[in-house]
Scaffold this motif. Structure first.
Motif, PDB file in Angstrom:
ATOM      1  N   ALA A 194      -6.621   6.700 -10.639  1.00 60.90           N
ATOM      2  CA  ALA A 194      -7.919   6.054 -10.860  1.00 60.90           C
ATOM      3  C   ALA A 194      -8.539   5.535  -9.574  1.00 60.90           C
ATOM      4  O   ALA A 194      -9.726   5.199  -9.548  1.00 60.90           O
ATOM      5  N   TRP A 195      -7.771   5.466  -8.485  1.00 60.06           N
ATOM      6  CA  TRP A 195      -8.315   5.011  -7.210  1.00 60.06           C
ATOM      7  C   TRP A 195      -9.120   6.121  -6.534  1.00 60.06           C
ATOM      8  O   TRP A 195      -9.871   5.851  -5.601  1.00 60.06           O
ATOM      9  N   HIS A 196      -8.965   7.356  -6.994  1.00 59.43           N
ATOM     10  CA  HIS A 196      -9.642   8.491  -6.354  1.00 59.43           C
ATOM     11  C   HIS A 196     -11.146   8.362  -6.544  1.00 59.43           C
ATOM     12  O   HIS A 196     -11.634   8.160  -7.652  1.00 59.43           O
ATOM     13  N   SER A 197     -11.868   8.481  -5.464  1.00 56.78           N
ATOM     14  CA  SER A 197     -13.321   8.233  -5.476  1.00 56.78           C
ATOM     15  C   SER A 197     -14.086   9.160  -6.416  1.00 56.78           C
ATOM     16  O   SER A 197     -15.113   8.779  -6.962  1.00 56.78           O
ATOM     17  N   GLN A 198     -13.610  10.371  -6.617  1.00 53.91           N
ATOM     18  CA  GLN A 198     -14.306  11.280  -7.532  1.00 53.91           C
ATOM     19  C   GLN A 198     -13.628  11.345  -8.897  1.00 53.91           C
ATOM     20  O   GLN A 198     -13.992  12.159  -9.733  1.00 53.91           O
ATOM     21  N   GLU A 230       0.544  10.837  -1.430  1.00 59.80           N
ATOM     22  CA  GLU A 230       0.012  10.534  -0.101  1.00 59.80           C
ATOM     23  C   GLU A 230      -1.510  10.607  -0.086  1.00 59.80           C
ATOM     24  O   GLU A 230      -2.187   9.702   0.422  1.00 59.80           O
ATOM     25  N   THR A 231      -2.061  11.649  -0.677  1.00 64.83           N
ATOM     26  CA  THR A 231      -3.522  11.798  -0.761  1.00 64.83           C
ATOM     27  C   THR A 231      -4.142  10.606  -1.492  1.00 64.83           C
ATOM     28  O   THR A 231      -5.129  10.026  -1.041  1.00 64.83           O
ATOM     29  N   LEU A 232      -3.537  10.239  -2.614  1.00 64.31           N
ATOM     30  CA  LEU A 232      -4.074   9.130  -3.406  1.00 64.31           C
ATOM     31  C   LEU A 232      -3.907   7.783  -2.700  1.00 64.31           C
ATOM     32  O   LEU A 232      -4.753   6.899  -2.854  1.00 64.31           O
ATOM     33  N   LEU A 233      -2.857   7.621  -1.911  1.00 64.77           N
ATOM     34  CA  LEU A 233      -2.685   6.369  -1.182  1.00 64.77           C
ATOM     35  C   LEU A 233      -3.774   6.170  -0.130  1.00 64.77           C
ATOM     36  O   LEU A 233      -4.151   5.030   0.152  1.00 64.77           O
ATOM     37  N   HIS A 234      -4.302   7.244   0.406  1.00 63.40           N
ATOM     38  CA  HIS A 234      -5.437   7.108   1.326  1.00 63.40           C
ATOM     39  C   HIS A 234      -6.661   6.587   0.565  1.00 63.40           C
ATOM     40  O   HIS A 234      -7.454   5.818   1.108  1.00 63.40           O
ATOM     41  N   GLU A 235      -6.799   6.969  -0.699  1.00 63.45           N
ATOM     42  CA  GLU A 235      -7.871   6.440  -1.554  1.00 63.45           C
ATOM     43  C   GLU A 235      -7.633   4.955  -1.843  1.00 63.45           C
ATOM     44  O   GLU A 235      -8.567   4.163  -1.850  1.00 63.45           O
ATOM     45  N   VAL A 236      -6.382   4.580  -2.076  1.00 58.57           N
ATOM     46  CA  VAL A 236      -6.053   3.168  -2.290  1.00 58.57           C
ATOM     47  C   VAL A 236      -6.422   2.365  -1.051  1.00 58.57           C
ATOM     48  O   VAL A 236      -7.019   1.294  -1.153  1.00 58.57           O
ATOM     49  N   LYS A 237      -6.087   2.893   0.117  1.00 60.81           N
ATOM     50  CA  LYS A 237      -6.394   2.195   1.363  1.00 60.81           C
ATOM     51  C   LYS A 237      -7.899   1.947   1.489  1.00 60.81           C
ATOM     52  O   LYS A 237      -8.336   0.841   1.822  1.00 60.81           O
ATOM     53  N   GLY A 257      -9.989   1.852  -1.067  1.00 65.63           N
ATOM     54  CA  GLY A 257     -10.338   0.917  -2.137  1.00 65.63           C
ATOM     55  C   GLY A 257      -9.995  -0.518  -1.810  1.00 65.63           C
ATOM     56  O   GLY A 257     -10.726  -1.444  -2.159  1.00 65.63           O
ATOM     57  N   LEU A 258      -8.880  -0.716  -1.121  1.00 61.96           N
ATOM     58  CA  LEU A 258      -8.487  -2.079  -0.747  1.00 61.96           C
ATOM     59  C   LEU A 258      -9.469  -2.683   0.243  1.00 61.96           C
ATOM     60  O   LEU A 258      -9.764  -3.876   0.200  1.00 61.96           O
ATOM     61  N   LYS A 259      -9.984  -1.860   1.141  1.00 62.11           N
ATOM     62  CA  LYS A 259     -10.966  -2.343   2.124  1.00 62.11           C
ATOM     63  C   LYS A 259     -12.246  -2.781   1.422  1.00 62.11           C
ATOM     64  O   LYS A 259     -12.933  -3.681   1.875  1.00 62.11           O
ATOM     65  N   ALA A 260     -12.560  -2.122   0.302  1.00 71.00           N
ATOM     66  CA  ALA A 260     -13.787  -2.427  -0.438  1.00 71.00           C
ATOM     67  C   ALA A 260     -13.666  -3.724  -1.260  1.00 71.00           C
ATOM     68  O   ALA A 260     -14.670  -4.293  -1.649  1.00 71.00           O
ATOM     69  N   HIS A 261     -12.437  -4.136  -1.536  1.00 72.57           N
ATOM     70  CA  HIS A 261     -12.259  -5.347  -2.359  1.00 72.57           C
ATOM     71  C   HIS A 261     -12.327  -6.599  -1.519  1.00 72.57           C
ATOM     72  O   HIS A 261     -11.744  -6.910  -0.641  1.00 72.57           O
TER      73      HIS A 261
END
Length: 148
Positions: A106-110, A135-142, A144-148
């Motif tokens: 669910a962290w994936h931008s698309q 690994e791909t999804l963890l880059h999305e988490v990273k 997402g965390l910056k956005a919070h």
């Protein structure tokens, strides 16, 4: 300091790989741990998971499985399960913390990813594919965390 708990079923494949990968991808300022909804406490990480992460220079050989607990959820800022089923089980069992439960896909931008499939019983290549997806999804988490 942001605290993240990754959750899968047995805490021997997906969530330990996510924990190990997250330490490298998310960097300082993020504390990570993992647990399983049906984990046998003390079980080691799956040998194929250890091998695949070792290929990436990440050592999870000392990992010991543990079950999800109220303490883990209470101390985490984010609880990141691997599947929609895990997400639903966590929210049903711990409704007081449902706002911080968000499955990895669910962290994936698309919204491209749904569940991180369990590699248990699969080949080393299956574990490599699982680790790459995490690994791909963890880059999305990273991101997402910056956005919070």
């Amino acid at each position: 300091m942001v605290r993240i708990a990754f959750v899968c079923t047995g805490n021997t494949c997906r969530s330990p790989m996510a924990e190990g990968l997250a330490r490298h991808i998310l960097g300082p300022g993020v504390e990570v741990e993992s647990a399983g909804l049906a984990a046998w406490g003390g079980d080691p990480a799956n040998g194929k998971a250890i091998q695949v992460l070792k290929e990436k220079g990440i050592d999870i050989a000392s990992h010991q499985a543990r079950a999800v607990s109220r303490d883990i959820l209470a101390s985490a800022d984010w609880v990141i399960p691997m599947t929609q089923t895990h997400e639903r089980q966590l929210k049903d069992a711990f409704p007081e913390w449902s706002s911080k439960v968000k499955r990895l896909g669910a962290w994936h931008s698309q919204g491209k990813y749904q569940d991180v499939r369990d590699p248990w019983g699969g080949s080393v290549e299956t574990y490599r594919q699982c680790a790459q997806e995490i690994e791909t999804l963890l880059h999305e988490v990273k991101t997402g965390l910056k956005a919070h």
